[in-house]
Scaffold this active site. Sequence first.
Site, PDB file in Angstrom:
ATOM      1  N   ASP A 456       0.838  -1.192   0.000  1.00  0.00           N
ATOM      2  CA  ASP A 456       0.000   0.000   0.000  1.00  0.00           C
ATOM      3  C   ASP A 456       0.879   1.251   0.000  1.00  0.00           C
ATOM      4  O   ASP A 456       2.075   1.194   0.342  1.00  0.00           O
ATOM      5  CB  ASP A 456      -0.883  -0.041   1.256  1.00  0.00           C
ATOM      6  CG  ASP A 456      -2.219   0.640   1.066  1.00  0.00           C
ATOM      7  OD1 ASP A 456      -2.365   1.415   0.111  1.00  0.00           O
ATOM      8  OD2 ASP A 456      -3.123   0.412   1.892  1.00  0.00           O
ATOM      9  N   ASP A 514     -10.573   1.876  -3.964  1.00  0.00           N
ATOM     10  CA  ASP A 514     -11.047   1.399  -2.665  1.00  0.00           C
ATOM     11  C   ASP A 514     -12.545   1.167  -2.658  1.00  0.00           C
ATOM     12  O   ASP A 514     -13.087   0.735  -1.646  1.00  0.00           O
ATOM     13  CB  ASP A 514     -10.687   2.405  -1.564  1.00  0.00           C
ATOM     14  CG  ASP A 514      -9.348   2.074  -0.937  1.00  0.00           C
ATOM     15  OD1 ASP A 514      -8.782   1.022  -1.259  1.00  0.00           O
ATOM     16  OD2 ASP A 514      -8.874   2.886  -0.116  1.00  0.00           O
TER      17      ASP A 514
HETATM   18  C1  DGJ Z   1      -5.923   1.773   1.822  1.00  0.00           C
HETATM   19  C2  DGJ Z   1      -6.202   0.610   0.938  1.00  0.00           C
HETATM   20  O1  DGJ Z   1      -6.571   1.044  -0.314  1.00  0.00           O
HETATM   21  C3  DGJ Z   1      -7.234  -0.286   1.592  1.00  0.00           C
HETATM   22  O2  DGJ Z   1      -7.597  -1.323   0.735  1.00  0.00           O
HETATM   23  C4  DGJ Z   1      -6.662  -0.784   2.870  1.00  0.00           C
HETATM   24  O3  DGJ Z   1      -5.586  -1.639   2.610  1.00  0.00           O
HETATM   25  C5  DGJ Z   1      -6.249   0.364   3.755  1.00  0.00           C
HETATM   26  N1  DGJ Z   1      -5.396   1.290   3.078  1.00  0.00           N
HETATM   27  C6  DGJ Z   1      -5.547  -0.124   4.969  1.00  0.00           C
HETATM   28  O4  DGJ Z   1      -5.085   0.900   5.743  1.00  0.00           O
END
Ligand code: DGJ
Length: 712
Positions: A456, A514
Amino acid sequence: MIHHLRAAGTSFVLDARGTAVPAVIHFGADLGELDQHALQNLAEAQRPAIGPSSIDSPLTQRIVPLMADGWSGRPGLAGYHEGTPISTLGVQHTASLRLRETRHAGLNLSLVLETIPPVVGEPDATALVAEIDIEMSAQGVVRQRLSVRNEGSSVYSLASLDATLPVPARARELLDFTGRWPRERQPQRHDLGVGTWTRDSRHGRPGHDAAFLLVAGTPGFGFRHGEIWGSHLAWSGDQRLWAEASATGHSLVGAGELIEPGEVRLATGETYRSPWLVSAWSANGLDGLAERLHGFLRSKRPLGERKLMLNTWEAVYFDHDLAKLTRLAETAASVGVERFVLDDGWMTGRTDDRRALGDWVVDASKWPDGLHTLIERVHGLGMDFGLWVEPEMVSVDSDVFRAHPEWVLSAGNAELPQSWRFQQALDLSNPEAFAHVLGQLSALLDEYPIAYLKWDQNRDLLGGSAHRQTLACYRLMDALRAQHPTLEIESCSSGGARVDLGVLERTDRVWPSDTNDSLERQSIYRYTAGLVPPEFLGVHLGAPTAHTTGRSHELSFRLATALFGHAGIEWDLTTASETELDAIRVWASLYREQRALLHSGVLVRADDVDPARQLHGIVAADAMAAIFSVVTVAATRDSAVAPVRFPGLHPDLVYRVRAVKLGEWPRVLQDAPPPWWVHGGVTLSGRVLGELGLTMPLLLPEQALVLHLAAV
Ligand code: DGJ
C-alpha cells in the site's frame, strides 16, 4: 537511412538520414514492405512546402523537438549547465543536437545524439549525449525512452526530457482521465485546439486523478470505432502527459517525468534515463488499443492462475482477533477462496490509522504466537497467505520515528511535511532507512510463508524528491522479489492512485479503487482495463451496502461485477446467510472454471443505443467462447429496449448463448421475457449476434446479466 518497424498491422517510420535529429514520418497503419528507395519516396512525399514567414527548410516532426530545428512548441529536452555564462544561456547548445549513431536490429532502434560543439575543434565544456531507445513489440506497441549523459565539465541541471510522438492532424479529439478517492479513472474528452493540454501529477505517485492514458483520435472515436493513438508513461512518480497542437498544423503527444528545479543534477559522466513512453495505434477505437496493450503487457509479465482471494480490510478493519479471523478464513475456504490476505492492523500498536507505520513487527498483544497460528490454519484450509504492508510510510507515533526522525522525507525545512492520513513518508533514498525497511520486510518473509504482499501507499509525498523516492521504491520491490522470487505483490495506493506500467514491471496486481460499490466499479473497470489487462485488476465482492458510498446492491449485481478481473471477496462472510454463501460458491466455481478465458481473452466494450445499458465481455483469443455482461447503470431510456449487439465474435461461428445465474437472476420488470429466455438459450451466428444482436430481459437499474457463449 530510413528505418521502418512493422508488426501486427502497424508501421513506424523514422527518417534518420544525415546528421539531423531524426524525424518520425509515420506511426499508424501498416505501409507494407518498403525498400529504402520506396521509403525515400515516401519521406519526400511527406515533406511540407515552405511557407512565407517561417524557417527556410521544411518543418518536420523530430523525435526530440527542439527550438534549434525550428520547433517553437514544447521542447523534448530542456536544461542547462550550471555556470554557463549568461551571454550564452538561452542559445545554449543543449537545444541543438545532431545524430551520431543509429543501431537497428529487428524491431529495436537506438539513436545516439550529441550536442554540436560551439566552435569547431574546441573542447565542449557543455557537451551532452542523448540516447533514444525505440522498440516495437509483436503487438505493434511502440515504447521509447531517452537518456541524457553529461559530458561537459560542469553540472547539468535537467529540466525535462520528454518522449514524444507525432499524431496526424486528423487526431483532433483527446481523451484522458481524472478521478478522486474512490472514484478513479473517470474519462474526460475535448477537442485539441492550438496549444498544449498538459496533465501534471505532483503527488509523488500518479494519483487518483492520474491522466493514465492519453488518447488522441479522429473526432467521435469510441470503444469499437475511430482511429486513435494512445500513450501511457510507465512511471509511478511525478509526471506529465501532454498533447500539443501547433499553428503550423503539427500535433504531438509527449510525456516525461516531472522534474522539479534542481532535482536532477548530473555531474560529469552521469546519466539520467527517462521512463518508457508506451504508445499504440488502433484503427478500431479503444478496444483495438486495449488489445495491443494487453498483448504487450501479457508478454512482459506472464502470470500464473489468479487465485480467488479474501481480503480482510472491510471485513474487520483494525479489529484483529484470531478467533474472528479464523472463522472468516474457514468460511472463506468453504466457498472456494484460495488466498487469505490479512490487511492493515497486524503491527504492534496499530489500532487505527494514526500510529505504528514503519514498525513492521507483529503485535504480540493481538498475536501472542505471531501470525503462525493463523497462517497454519489458513494453509490447513488449503489457502495460501498474503499480508498487507505500507513500506514507504511512517507514523510519528512509531518506534522507528522516535529513533530516527531524520528519516522522514522532508521538504528540507525544520517542520514535518503536511501530514496525510496522519502519516509521513520515509526517505527511502536514505540508505539507512532503506536498509531498515528491507531488513524488516525480509525478516517477515523469512519467518512466515507469505505468498503475497499487498503493498500500500497512502499519501501524496508533498516533500522530498519524488524522483529519488520512486526509484528507491522500485529498488525495494526489486530487492524483495530477488530474495523471494515466487512472491507476488499487489500495488495499492489508497485504492488506485498507483496504477501504471512502471509499478507493473514489478508487481502482479493493482488495486484499482477502494470502492467495492459495484456501480462505481463498472466504470472503473471499463476504463482501467483500457490499458491494464483484467487479470491484473483486483475486484472484490463487497458487503451488501458499500462502505464507500452507502449504496446497496443485490448479490447478483455484486457477483456479476466481481467476476471480471482478479476476483476476491472483501466482506465479513461470517455474517452472510447460507443462501448468500451458496450463491458465492456458484460464483467462485464459475470464476475458477472460466478464469483461463477471462484472463487471456480479448476485451470487448460497447456502447449501447440506450445510454443506461452497457456491455462488456471477454472473447477467447480463438473466438470459440466468450463471457459478456449486460449492465444497466441507470433506468433504461426505452421501455422495450433494442437488442444488445455482441461485437468481437467470429462472424462465421455459431454460438450457443445461455444466461448464467449468479445467486438470483437480475431483477427485471416485465410481463414476459424475450422468447429465447423461456427456452433457456439460443443458438445464433457471430454475424447475427454482432450485427442484429439479441433482445434482453427488461433489467431494472443497477443490475447485470452474465451470458456465456460457446461455439457449437
Ligand atoms: C488503503 C487501501 O486502499 C485499503 O484497501 C486498505 O488496505 C487500507 N489502506 C488499509 O489501511
